[in-house]
Motif scaffolding. Structure first.
Motif, PDB file in Angstrom:
ATOM      1  N   ILE A   1      -9.783  15.866  84.185  1.00 57.28           N
ATOM      2  CA  ILE A   1     -10.144  16.428  83.095  1.00 57.28           C
ATOM      3  C   ILE A   1      -8.807  16.931  82.470  1.00 57.28           C
ATOM      4  CG2 ILE A   1     -10.910  18.712  82.282  1.00 57.28           C
ATOM      5  CD1 ILE A   1     -12.445  18.946  84.777  1.00 57.28           C
ATOM      6  N   TYR A   2      -8.803  16.692  80.853  1.00 60.31           N
ATOM      7  CA  TYR A   2      -7.396  16.788  80.304  1.00 60.31           C
ATOM      8  C   TYR A   2      -7.687  17.683  78.898  1.00 60.31           C
ATOM      9  CZ  TYR A   2      -9.484  13.034  77.283  1.00 60.31           C
ATOM     10  OH  TYR A   2     -10.319  12.389  76.578  1.00 60.31           O
ATOM     11  N   VAL A   3      -6.754  18.054  78.350  1.00 62.18           N
ATOM     12  CA  VAL A   3      -6.885  18.787  76.955  1.00 62.18           C
ATOM     13  C   VAL A   3      -5.809  17.977  76.210  1.00 62.18           C
ATOM     14  CG1 VAL A   3      -4.791  20.268  77.948  1.00 62.18           C
ATOM     15  CG2 VAL A   3      -6.538  21.023  76.121  1.00 62.18           C
ATOM     16  N   ASN A   4      -6.449  17.939  74.917  1.00 67.83           N
ATOM     17  CA  ASN A   4      -5.818  17.609  73.797  1.00 67.83           C
ATOM     18  C   ASN A   4      -4.841  18.389  73.304  1.00 67.83           C
ATOM     19  OD1 ASN A   4      -6.278  14.339  73.082  1.00 67.83           O
ATOM     20  ND2 ASN A   4      -8.449  15.343  73.666  1.00 67.83           N
ATOM     21  N   ARG A   5      -4.073  18.119  72.038  1.00 67.18           N
ATOM     22  CA  ARG A   5      -3.043  18.892  71.275  1.00 67.18           C
ATOM     23  C   ARG A   5      -3.992  19.460  70.248  1.00 67.18           C
ATOM     24  NH1 ARG A   5      -0.802  18.807  75.404  1.00 67.18           N
ATOM     25  NH2 ARG A   5       1.006  17.534  75.837  1.00 67.18           N
ATOM     26  N   LEU A   6      -3.948  20.537  69.599  1.00 63.67           N
ATOM     27  CA  LEU A   6      -4.337  21.281  68.824  1.00 63.67           C
ATOM     28  C   LEU A   6      -5.122  20.633  67.742  1.00 63.67           C
ATOM     29  CD1 LEU A   6      -6.046  24.207  68.008  1.00 63.67           C
ATOM     30  CD2 LEU A   6      -3.571  24.649  66.887  1.00 63.67           C
ATOM     31  N   PRO A   7      -4.370  19.781  66.773  1.00 63.58           N
ATOM     32  CA  PRO A   7      -4.666  19.041  65.748  1.00 63.58           C
ATOM     33  C   PRO A   7      -6.058  18.036  66.206  1.00 63.58           C
ATOM     34  CG  PRO A   7      -2.642  18.961  65.632  1.00 63.58           C
ATOM     35  CD  PRO A   7      -2.915  19.664  67.197  1.00 63.58           C
TER      36      PRO A   7
ATOM     37  N   MET B   1      -0.607   9.182  90.993  1.00 63.63           N
ATOM     38  CA  MET B   1       0.167  10.158  90.152  1.00 63.63           C
ATOM     39  C   MET B   1       0.998   9.625  89.088  1.00 63.63           C
ATOM     40  SD  MET B   1      -0.695  13.028  91.472  1.00 63.63           S
ATOM     41  CE  MET B   1       0.732  14.139  90.748  1.00 63.63           C
ATOM     42  N   ALA B   2       1.306   8.316  89.388  1.00 64.85           N
ATOM     43  CA  ALA B   2       2.064   7.560  88.228  1.00 64.85           C
ATOM     44  C   ALA B   2       1.323   7.370  87.211  1.00 64.85           C
ATOM     45  CB  ALA B   2       2.750   6.272  89.115  1.00 64.85           C
ATOM     46  N   HIS B   3      -0.038   6.675  87.431  1.00 60.86           N
ATOM     47  CA  HIS B   3      -0.995   6.526  86.368  1.00 60.86           C
ATOM     48  C   HIS B   3      -1.273   7.825  85.419  1.00 60.86           C
ATOM     49  CE1 HIS B   3      -2.125   2.392  86.814  1.00 60.86           C
ATOM     50  NE2 HIS B   3      -2.265   2.662  88.168  1.00 60.86           N
ATOM     51  N   LEU B   4      -1.349   8.879  86.353  1.00 61.60           N
ATOM     52  CA  LEU B   4      -1.764  10.011  85.360  1.00 61.60           C
ATOM     53  C   LEU B   4      -0.521  10.526  84.570  1.00 61.60           C
ATOM     54  CD1 LEU B   4      -3.099  12.209  88.414  1.00 61.60           C
ATOM     55  CD2 LEU B   4      -4.367  11.066  86.303  1.00 61.60           C
ATOM     56  N   ARG B   5       0.676  10.267  85.007  1.00 60.73           N
ATOM     57  CA  ARG B   5       1.882  10.703  84.103  1.00 60.73           C
ATOM     58  C   ARG B   5       1.726   9.786  83.187  1.00 60.73           C
ATOM     59  NH1 ARG B   5       4.357  11.287  89.220  1.00 60.73           N
ATOM     60  NH2 ARG B   5       5.202   9.153  89.176  1.00 60.73           N
ATOM     61  N   ALA B   6       1.395   8.276  83.246  1.00 59.87           N
ATOM     62  CA  ALA B   6       1.572   7.359  82.044  1.00 59.87           C
ATOM     63  C   ALA B   6       0.349   7.949  80.967  1.00 59.87           C
ATOM     64  CB  ALA B   6       1.272   6.121  82.797  1.00 59.87           C
ATOM     65  N   ILE B   7      -0.713   8.089  81.740  1.00 57.83           N
ATOM     66  CA  ILE B   7      -1.749   8.749  80.564  1.00 57.83           C
ATOM     67  C   ILE B   7      -1.636   9.796  79.594  1.00 57.83           C
ATOM     68  CG2 ILE B   7      -4.177   9.961  80.417  1.00 57.83           C
ATOM     69  CD1 ILE B   7      -4.939   8.000  83.155  1.00 57.83           C
ATOM     70  N   GLU B   8      -0.635  10.695  80.193  1.00 58.92           N
ATOM     71  CA  GLU B   8      -0.413  11.969  79.672  1.00 58.92           C
ATOM     72  C   GLU B   8       0.588  11.430  78.440  1.00 58.92           C
ATOM     73  OE1 GLU B   8      -0.518  15.915  82.202  1.00 58.92           O
ATOM     74  OE2 GLU B   8       1.271  14.555  82.794  1.00 58.92           O
ATOM     75  N   ALA B   9       1.653  10.371  78.740  1.00 61.22           N
ATOM     76  CA  ALA B   9       2.534  10.019  77.687  1.00 61.22           C
ATOM     77  C   ALA B   9       1.874   9.202  76.566  1.00 61.22           C
ATOM     78  CB  ALA B   9       3.517   9.684  78.589  1.00 61.22           C
ATOM     79  N   GLN B  10       0.948   8.385  77.130  1.00 64.15           N
ATOM     80  CA  GLN B  10       0.441   7.406  76.359  1.00 64.15           C
ATOM     81  C   GLN B  10      -0.524   8.053  75.198  1.00 64.15           C
ATOM     82  OE1 GLN B  10      -1.796   4.398  78.044  1.00 64.15           O
ATOM     83  NE2 GLN B  10      -2.488   3.487  76.027  1.00 64.15           N
ATOM     84  N   HIS B  11      -1.496   8.936  75.747  1.00 60.50           N
ATOM     85  CA  HIS B  11      -2.105   9.606  74.855  1.00 60.50           C
ATOM     86  C   HIS B  11      -1.993  11.304  74.345  1.00 60.50           C
ATOM     87  CE1 HIS B  11      -5.592   6.834  75.806  1.00 60.50           C
ATOM     88  NE2 HIS B  11      -4.911   6.874  77.102  1.00 60.50           N
ATOM     89  N   ASN B  12      -0.672  11.686  74.666  1.00 60.03           N
ATOM     90  CA  ASN B  12      -0.295  12.951  74.243  1.00 60.03           C
ATOM     91  C   ASN B  12      -1.460  13.968  74.683  1.00 60.03           C
ATOM     92  OD1 ASN B  12       1.522  14.660  73.343  1.00 60.03           O
ATOM     93  ND2 ASN B  12       0.683  14.692  71.127  1.00 60.03           N
TER      94      ASN B  12
END
Length: 265
Positions: free
Chosen positions: A45-51, A6-17
């Motif tokens: 599975i992840y989703v990026n921001r619109l741009p 879970m800590a790695h997943l949170r870090a991935i979200e923050a690092q890759h936006n």
């Protein structure tokens, strides 16, 4: 280990936006026959921001972390995952049936799961599993001494192919459920006993442990591969894929706070 994941997943979200929609355990722990020294194979599975989706040159659609100890983490962008769903990619479909789920966003993943069932091609799924079993058998089970897990790497896709032949649809991920629902307690009693013995030894031994051939399992594999060679499954009709585009559009807007302010993912 769950806390580390879970800590790695949170870090991935923050690092890759990005926003992680789903994360699970794959590999032998997901299949239900892990050895004491098996890796933790975390897939997401992840989703990026619109741009990210609106550039001329497409960006990298995979996030991979360096393997650390026995922890292996990587994931696919939602657009990539939906493209693989369109092709009935069994790896993706197995993730959705993993018994070990670390993260799941309800609304988008509920739609994702429903679409995965709806657009599944029995012919593509069967071909993948039957080809995988044939390849693994040819590469790993020809010697007199073989690794325990290699038998399971042939048995699992063979039984998945049998599942699709007998009841067109996505097979379960857990090996025990797959075997229970494709083998027959009376007719296959000796085979089931040998598989259970193999599983018991494999789950106590190391990943690299070996044994002489298991004759009953070996004979079953050869017979099943022969059947697949002469009796391929017939393709059933599959509906259109337009809803996949709708899911991508809705999820990107939902998960990008700048694209749709006030709607949380």
């Amino acid at each position: 280990m769950r806390e580390q994941v879970m800590a790695h997943l949170r870090a991935i979200e923050a690092q890759h936006n990005v926003t992680i929609l789903f994360a699970c355990e794959s590999g032998s722990r997901g299949w239900g026959f892990a050895s004491p020294d098996s890796d933790y194979d975390v897939r997401f599975i992840y989703v990026n921001r619109l741009p990210w989706y609106l550039t001329v040159a497409p960006g990298r659609d995979v996030i991979e972390l360096p393997i650390s100890g026995d922890l292996d983490i990587n994931g696919w962008d939602l657009r990539k995952a939906l493209g693989l769903m369109r092709e009935s990619n069994p790896t993706l479909l197995e993730w959705l049936r993993s018994p070990i789920v670390y993260r799941e966003e309800g609304e988008p993943m509920s739609r994702f799961r429903a679409l995965a069932e709806r657009v599944f091609s029995n012919a593509k799924g069967w071909h993948h599993y039957s080809s995988m079993a044939k390849k693994n058998f040819r590469e790993h089970l020809q010697a007199d001494e073989v690794r325990y897990k290699k038998y399971l790497y042939v048995l699992r896709p063979l039984l998945a192919a049998r599942w699709i032949r007998e009841q067109p649809g996505v097979p379960p991920m857990r090996f025990a459920e797959l075997a229970q629902r494709t083998l027959h307690a009376t007719a296959d009693a000796a085979l089931i006993a040998e598989i259970n013995a193999l599983l018991e030894v494999k789950m106590r031994a190391g990943e690299s442990a070996t044994s002489p051939r298991w004759p009953g399992i070996h004979a079953f594999i050869e017979a099943e591969l022969e059947r697949n060679a002469v009796e391929p499954v017939q393709a059933l009709p599959v509906p259109g894929h337009a809803p996949l585009d709708g899911l991508l559009f809705d999820t990107v807007l939902r998960c990008d706070p700048e694209a749709r302010e006030g709607v949380a993912c």
